[in-house]
Design a protein around this motif. Structure first.
Motif, mmCIF file in Angstrom:
data_model
loop_
_atom_site.group_PDB
_atom_site.id
_atom_site.type_symbol
_atom_site.label_atom_id
_atom_site.label_comp_id
_atom_site.label_asym_id
_atom_site.label_seq_id
_atom_site.Cartn_x
_atom_site.Cartn_y
_atom_site.Cartn_z
ATOM 1 N N ASP A 1 0.799 -1.232 0.000
ATOM 2 C CA ASP A 1 0.000 0.000 0.000
ATOM 3 C C ASP A 1 0.829 1.278 0.000
ATOM 4 O O ASP A 1 0.466 2.280 0.638
ATOM 5 C CB ASP A 1 -0.955 0.028 1.212
ATOM 6 C CG ASP A 1 -2.000 -1.070 1.134
ATOM 7 O OD1 ASP A 1 -2.432 -1.380 0.010
ATOM 8 O OD2 ASP A 1 -2.364 -1.616 2.195
ATOM 9 N N VAL A 2 1.939 1.261 -0.735
ATOM 10 C CA VAL A 2 2.694 2.498 -0.924
ATOM 11 C C VAL A 2 1.917 3.386 -1.898
ATOM 12 O O VAL A 2 1.370 2.906 -2.888
ATOM 13 C CB VAL A 2 4.100 2.195 -1.473
ATOM 14 C CG1 VAL A 2 4.818 3.479 -1.865
ATOM 15 C CG2 VAL A 2 4.917 1.447 -0.423
ATOM 16 N N SER A 3 1.882 4.674 -1.654
ATOM 17 C CA SER A 3 1.063 5.594 -2.442
ATOM 18 C C SER A 3 1.640 5.766 -3.851
ATOM 19 O O SER A 3 2.827 5.507 -4.109
ATOM 20 C CB SER A 3 0.993 6.962 -1.765
ATOM 21 O OG SER A 3 2.278 7.572 -1.748
ATOM 22 N N ASN A 4 0.798 6.232 -4.756
ATOM 23 C CA ASN A 4 1.223 6.491 -6.133
ATOM 24 C C ASN A 4 2.298 7.564 -6.194
ATOM 25 O O ASN A 4 3.154 7.539 -7.084
ATOM 26 C CB ASN A 4 0.023 6.913 -6.990
ATOM 27 C CG ASN A 4 -0.911 5.751 -7.290
ATOM 28 O OD1 ASN A 4 -0.482 4.602 -7.363
ATOM 29 N ND2 ASN A 4 -2.190 6.057 -7.463
ATOM 30 N N GLU A 5 2.250 8.507 -5.278
ATOM 31 C CA GLU A 5 3.274 9.560 -5.261
ATOM 32 C C GLU A 5 4.662 8.974 -4.996
ATOM 33 O O GLU A 5 5.651 9.354 -5.629
ATOM 34 C CB GLU A 5 2.942 10.608 -4.189
ATOM 35 C CG GLU A 5 1.730 11.475 -4.488
ATOM 36 C CD GLU A 5 0.412 10.762 -4.246
ATOM 37 O OE1 GLU A 5 0.435 9.645 -3.652
ATOM 38 O OE2 GLU A 5 -0.637 11.300 -4.645
ATOM 39 N N ILE A 6 4.722 8.015 -4.054
ATOM 40 C CA ILE A 6 6.001 7.364 -3.761
ATOM 41 C C ILE A 6 6.457 6.539 -4.954
ATOM 42 O O ILE A 6 7.653 6.506 -5.300
ATOM 43 C CB ILE A 6 5.885 6.484 -2.503
ATOM 44 C CG1 ILE A 6 5.517 7.341 -1.286
ATOM 45 C CG2 ILE A 6 7.191 5.735 -2.258
ATOM 46 C CD1 ILE A 6 6.542 8.398 -0.948
ATOM 47 N N LEU A 7 5.527 5.867 -5.630
ATOM 48 C CA LEU A 7 5.881 5.093 -6.812
ATOM 49 C C LEU A 7 6.451 5.993 -7.907
ATOM 50 O O LEU A 7 7.390 5.609 -8.613
ATOM 51 C CB LEU A 7 4.652 4.343 -7.344
ATOM 52 C CG LEU A 7 4.109 3.216 -6.462
ATOM 53 C CD1 LEU A 7 2.859 2.610 -7.096
ATOM 54 C CD2 LEU A 7 5.168 2.132 -6.246
#
Length: 329
Positions: free
Chosen positions: A286-292
């Motif tokens: 559940d890492v956010s899209n921003e981190i990706l």
């Protein structure tokens, strides 16, 4: 282990990193290494794999195509509009390939006939093709495609968990590798990328070859558009927005020199899998899209920095060995 020793140094490093990514993902989540998850995960980067193949060839000849994801979106929009108009699906798919080929042809003509830099040209056509996709569909989404076709997008090979798009991508990767590494045409690409002036004096058709590669890139983006549309059973103008960054990151991380004349299909394919596994491992926790997005940016920087550092270390080692051989009695 013998197979690893036969690979060039950077490709061997990528194999190790892929194994580390698999093990790391397994540590983050017990569900990561399950067959079902890996099947879903690899299907998610099938379009990136397809587009990275022809991007590898383009970068080897010292060109680039930033419009690949926009061509994908445009072909997806064309597919959706024609299907909604009642056109038979085989003709719809053929039209998508025609549009992809023409988009690649326009890129190639602007670069090879007018002498414009491919970076500037494809930044412009990136916006142009994406804009055309929105003109065709606007904010609409066309869905309810025939199941026989959507099965191609998210189905698996009979009796296995291997996604059909990944199987297609691997077959095309093998074909591309044979063309690049075992044919005169492939050798000509390295020659063009290393020194275009010398290549012309050697009788190579530099402009014609580059034009062909841009058309091939457009056709492969069209195939990726068909796969993407059927995999999500939805044609939208914003399909695959931003995918060009992942494609370029994979190609450069795979060891293909941005200056041309160096690289391999094996490295690019391994890098696609590595980036896909890293993103999949982060997504499953559940890492956010921003981190990706940040991770993709760091990988893009690393894809240029790390291979160059490795190359400099290898060059320095060779120089030391040469000096040692010179002074030895």
């Amino acid at each position: 282990m013998k197979a690893l020793r036969n690979l060039p140094g950077w490709e061997t490093t990528l194999v190790v990193l892929v194994i580390v990514a698999l093990l790391g993902g397994g540590l983050l989540s017990k569900d990561f290494l399950t067959g079902q998850n890996l099947s879903f995960l690899t299907a998610n980067f099938s379009e990136t794999l397809l587009m990275a193949l022809t991007m590898t060839l383009l970068v080897i000849v010292a060109e680039i195509d930033l419009s690949v994801a926009s061509i994908l979106g445009l072909c997806s929009a064309v597919l959706g509009v024609l299907f909604a108009a009642g056109v038979p699906m085989p003709l719809v798919i053929l039209a998508a390939f025609v549009v992809g080929g023409l988009a690649g042809l326009l890129n190639g003509v602007l670069v090879t006939r007018l002498g414009l830099p491919s970076l500037a040209v494809t930044i412009g056509t990136l916006a142009l093709y994406r804009g055309l996709a929105f003109v065709l569909l606007g904010d609409r989404a066309i869905a309810e495609f025939p199941q026989a076709y959507t099965n191609f997008g998210f189905g698996t090979l009979p009796g296995t968990l291997i996604p059909i798009p990944i199987a297609v991508g691997v077959v095309l990767a093998i074909l591309t590798a044979v063309i690049l590494h075992a044919t005169p045409f492939g050798r000509s690409l390295y020659a063009i990328g290393a020194n275009q002036v010398a290549a012309r004096f050697s009788g190579l058709q530099v402009e014609r070859t580059k034009l062909l590669l841009f058309v091939m890139s457009g056709l492969m983006s069209a195939l990726a558009g068909v796969v993407y549309t059927f995999r999500f059973a939805s044609a939208r103008g914003d399909n695959a927005t931003g995918f060009e960054l992942g494609v370029i990151a994979a190609v450069l991380l795979g060891g293909v020199s941005i200056f041309g004349g160096k690289g391999s299909v094996v490295g690019a394919v391994l890098a696609v899998f590595l980036i896909g596994l890293i993103n999949g491992a982060l997504t499953i926790v559940d890492v956010s899209n921003e981190i990706l997005t940040i991770v993709t940016g760091l990988l893009l920087i690393g894809s240029v920095l790390v291979p160059n550092l490795v190359g400099r270390v290898q060059a320095a080692r060779q120089r030391r060995m040469s000096r040692g051989a010179t002074v030895s009695p």
